[in-house]
Design an enzyme around this catalytic site. Structure first.
Site, PDB file in Angstrom:
ATOM      1  N   ARG A 194       0.825  -1.215   0.000  1.00  0.00           N
ATOM      2  CA  ARG A 194       0.000   0.000   0.000  1.00  0.00           C
ATOM      3  C   ARG A 194       0.859   1.265   0.000  1.00  0.00           C
ATOM      4  NH1 ARG A 194      -4.713   0.756   4.212  1.00  0.00           N
ATOM      5  NH2 ARG A 194      -3.062   0.383   5.736  1.00  0.00           N
ATOM      6  N   ARG A 200       2.415   3.954   5.050  1.00  0.00           N
ATOM      7  CA  ARG A 200       1.852   4.266   6.366  1.00  0.00           C
ATOM      8  C   ARG A 200       2.693   3.648   7.483  1.00  0.00           C
ATOM      9  NH1 ARG A 200      -4.585   3.302   6.442  1.00  0.00           N
ATOM     10  NH2 ARG A 200      -4.000   2.294   8.401  1.00  0.00           N
TER      11      ARG A 200
HETATM   12  P1  AP5 Z   1      -7.443   0.009   1.773  1.00  0.00           P
HETATM   13  O1  AP5 Z   1      -8.605   0.491   0.987  1.00  0.00           O
HETATM   14  O2  AP5 Z   1      -6.458   1.001   2.247  1.00  0.00           O
HETATM   15  O3  AP5 Z   1      -7.936  -0.920   2.987  1.00  0.00           O
HETATM   16  P2  AP5 Z   1      -8.624  -0.515   4.364  1.00  0.00           P
HETATM   17  O4  AP5 Z   1      -9.660  -1.546   4.650  1.00  0.00           O
HETATM   18  O5  AP5 Z   1      -9.053   0.910   4.337  1.00  0.00           O
HETATM   19  O6  AP5 Z   1      -7.402  -0.761   5.339  1.00  0.00           O
HETATM   20  P3  AP5 Z   1      -6.872   0.127   6.537  1.00  0.00           P
HETATM   21  O7  AP5 Z   1      -5.512  -0.419   6.855  1.00  0.00           O
HETATM   22  O8  AP5 Z   1      -6.982   1.578   6.248  1.00  0.00           O
HETATM   23  O9  AP5 Z   1      -7.838  -0.247   7.636  1.00  0.00           O
HETATM   24  P4  AP5 Z   1      -7.605  -0.094   9.089  1.00  0.00           P
HETATM   25  O10 AP5 Z   1      -8.971  -0.349   9.521  1.00  0.00           O
HETATM   26  O11 AP5 Z   1      -6.580  -0.955   9.706  1.00  0.00           O
HETATM   27  O12 AP5 Z   1      -6.977   1.403   9.240  1.00  0.00           O
HETATM   28  P5  AP5 Z   1      -7.650   2.777   9.635  1.00  0.00           P
HETATM   29  O13 AP5 Z   1      -6.989   3.839   8.870  1.00  0.00           O
HETATM   30  O14 AP5 Z   1      -9.110   2.677   9.622  1.00  0.00           O
HETATM   31  O15 AP5 Z   1      -6.708  -1.096   0.875  1.00  0.00           O
HETATM   32  C1  AP5 Z   1      -5.481  -1.675   1.271  1.00  0.00           C
HETATM   33  C2  AP5 Z   1      -4.570  -1.868   0.052  1.00  0.00           C
HETATM   34  O16 AP5 Z   1      -5.165  -2.823  -0.830  1.00  0.00           O
HETATM   35  C3  AP5 Z   1      -4.351  -0.623  -0.812  1.00  0.00           C
HETATM   36  O17 AP5 Z   1      -3.045  -0.643  -1.289  1.00  0.00           O
HETATM   37  C4  AP5 Z   1      -5.347  -0.773  -1.966  1.00  0.00           C
HETATM   38  O18 AP5 Z   1      -4.901  -0.112  -3.125  1.00  0.00           O
HETATM   39  C5  AP5 Z   1      -5.383  -2.272  -2.122  1.00  0.00           C
HETATM   40  N1  AP5 Z   1      -6.682  -2.812  -2.554  1.00  0.00           N
HETATM   41  C6  AP5 Z   1      -7.920  -2.464  -2.092  1.00  0.00           C
HETATM   42  N2  AP5 Z   1      -8.871  -3.216  -2.671  1.00  0.00           N
HETATM   43  C7  AP5 Z   1      -8.208  -4.071  -3.523  1.00  0.00           C
HETATM   44  C8  AP5 Z   1      -8.637  -5.104  -4.420  1.00  0.00           C
HETATM   45  N3  AP5 Z   1      -9.941  -5.435  -4.563  1.00  0.00           N
HETATM   46  N4  AP5 Z   1      -7.695  -5.774  -5.128  1.00  0.00           N
HETATM   47  C9  AP5 Z   1      -6.388  -5.480  -4.988  1.00  0.00           C
HETATM   48  N5  AP5 Z   1      -5.923  -4.500  -4.170  1.00  0.00           N
HETATM   49  C10 AP5 Z   1      -6.826  -3.812  -3.444  1.00  0.00           C
HETATM   50  O19 AP5 Z   1      -7.175   2.894  11.166  1.00  0.00           O
HETATM   51  C11 AP5 Z   1      -5.836   3.140  11.509  1.00  0.00           C
HETATM   52  C12 AP5 Z   1      -5.703   3.259  13.006  1.00  0.00           C
HETATM   53  O20 AP5 Z   1      -6.465   4.382  13.494  1.00  0.00           O
HETATM   54  C13 AP5 Z   1      -6.227   2.073  13.815  1.00  0.00           C
HETATM   55  O21 AP5 Z   1      -5.275   1.039  13.931  1.00  0.00           O
HETATM   56  C14 AP5 Z   1      -6.530   2.747  15.160  1.00  0.00           C
HETATM   57  O22 AP5 Z   1      -5.353   2.966  15.905  1.00  0.00           O
HETATM   58  C15 AP5 Z   1      -7.079   4.098  14.737  1.00  0.00           C
HETATM   59  N6  AP5 Z   1      -8.542   4.060  14.533  1.00  0.00           N
HETATM   60  C16 AP5 Z   1      -9.208   4.277  13.368  1.00  0.00           C
HETATM   61  N7  AP5 Z   1     -10.531   4.173  13.535  1.00  0.00           N
HETATM   62  C17 AP5 Z   1     -10.720   3.878  14.851  1.00  0.00           C
HETATM   63  C18 AP5 Z   1     -11.875   3.623  15.631  1.00  0.00           C
HETATM   64  N8  AP5 Z   1     -13.109   3.633  15.097  1.00  0.00           N
HETATM   65  N9  AP5 Z   1     -11.697   3.348  16.951  1.00  0.00           N
HETATM   66  C19 AP5 Z   1     -10.477   3.335  17.497  1.00  0.00           C
HETATM   67  N10 AP5 Z   1      -9.336   3.545  16.819  1.00  0.00           N
HETATM   68  C20 AP5 Z   1      -9.460   3.815  15.491  1.00  0.00           C
HETATM   69 MG    MG Z   2      -8.444   2.647   5.373  1.00  0.00          MG
END
Ligand code: AP5
Ligand code: MG
Length: 207
Positions: free
Chosen positions: A122, A153
């Site tokens: 990513r 990231r």
């Molecule tokens: P991507 O679309 O980036 O996946 P994602 O599901 O958004 O993954 P994240 O890592 O962002 O999810 P996360 O939930 O861990 O992180 P978040 O930022 O929410 O896709 C991933 C990759 O795959 C990309 O390279 C994309 O191009 C590729 N891809 C996508 N679809 C594809 C396909 N079909 N085929 C091939 N490739 C594909 O959270 C980060 C941190 O913030 C957490 O760890 C926590 O500390 C905090 N946080 C966020 N929200 C909360 C909450 N509600 N409560 C508490 N803490 C929180």
């Molecule tokens: Mg995400």
């Protein structure tokens, strides 16, 4: 339409939310993006969540709920929104039910080996929050959407990804049952290309 995207880290929530936002003209609310923006700007919130995110833990529920409650009260959410990464615990889901009416919770179901491949390649644009994968970028590290400089990231290191997956199964996975009981769960096969998965999601939500 008020839609929640559920799914493991790397399942494609952000990718699908951005496409839905463009097509449906309703905002993507990503708690991860909100926290990363605060981190970049070194706000008090950013400093508070920095170590938590670096470890792959969840930010405390009360902080996250307050942020989402305020954001959803803004005018651009009046015609609907896509929640990406919230709720992530039963406490967050129950709080959300107290101030919003949710239309559907779409669970993007992806095999774990695909998740590892997706996260290890990513690239993220801190300027426009665009999410890309090295396999589609060629040699460059320039954002195809806005020309910004792409980064890896901080929480995509192997060790932190392992912790994020552990936290996901322990705290977030139970939401699948939570929304199933409410009759709002739609599970979509998240394996396959971006366009294939997106077509399944739009068909499932009737858009
Ligand atoms: P991507 O679309 O980036 O996946 P994602 O599901 O958004 O993954 P994240 O890592 O962002 O999810 P996360 O939930 O861990 O992180 P978040 O930022 O929410 O896709 C991933 C990759 O795959 C990309 O390279 C994309 O191009 C590729 N891809 C996508 N679809 C594809 C396909 N079909 N085929 C091939 N490739 C594909 O959270 C980060 C941190 O913030 C957490 O760890 C926590 O500390 C905090 N946080 C966020 N929200 C909360 C909450 N509600 N409560 C508490 N803490 C929180
Ligand atoms: Mg995400």
């Amino acid at each position: 339409m008020n839609v929640i995207l559920l799914g493991a880290p790397g399942s494609g929530k952000g990718t699908m939310a951005q496409k839905l936002t463009n097509d449906l003209q309703i905002p993507q609310i990503s708690t991860g993006d909100i926290f990363r923006k605060n981190l970049k700007e070194e706000t008090p919130l950013g400093l508070q969540v920095r170590d938590i995110m670096a470890r792959g833990d969840l930010v405390p529920d009360e902080i996250t709920i307050e942020i989402v409650k305020n954001r959803l009260s803004e005018a651009d959410c009046r015609n609907g929104y896509i929640l990406d990464g919230f709720p992530r615990s039963i406490v967050q889901a129950e709080a959300l039910d107290g101030f919003q009416q949710i239309s559907a919770a779409v669970n993007i179901d992806v095999d774990e080996d695909a998740i590892v491949k997706r996260l290890s390649g990513r690239r993220f644009c801190p300027d426009c929050n665009g999410t890309f994968h090295v396999s589609t970028l060629g040699d460059g590290n320039i954002c195809p959407a806005c020309g910004g400089k792409l980064i890896i990231r901080a929480d995509d290191s192997e060790e932190t990804v392992r912790e994020r997956l552990r936290v996901y199964y322990k705290t977030t996975f139970p939401l699948i049952e939570y929304y199933k009981k409410q009759g709002k769960l739609i599970t979509v096969d998240g394996n396959g290309t971006v366009d294939e998965v997106y077509a399944r999601i739009t068909a499932a939500i009737g858009k």
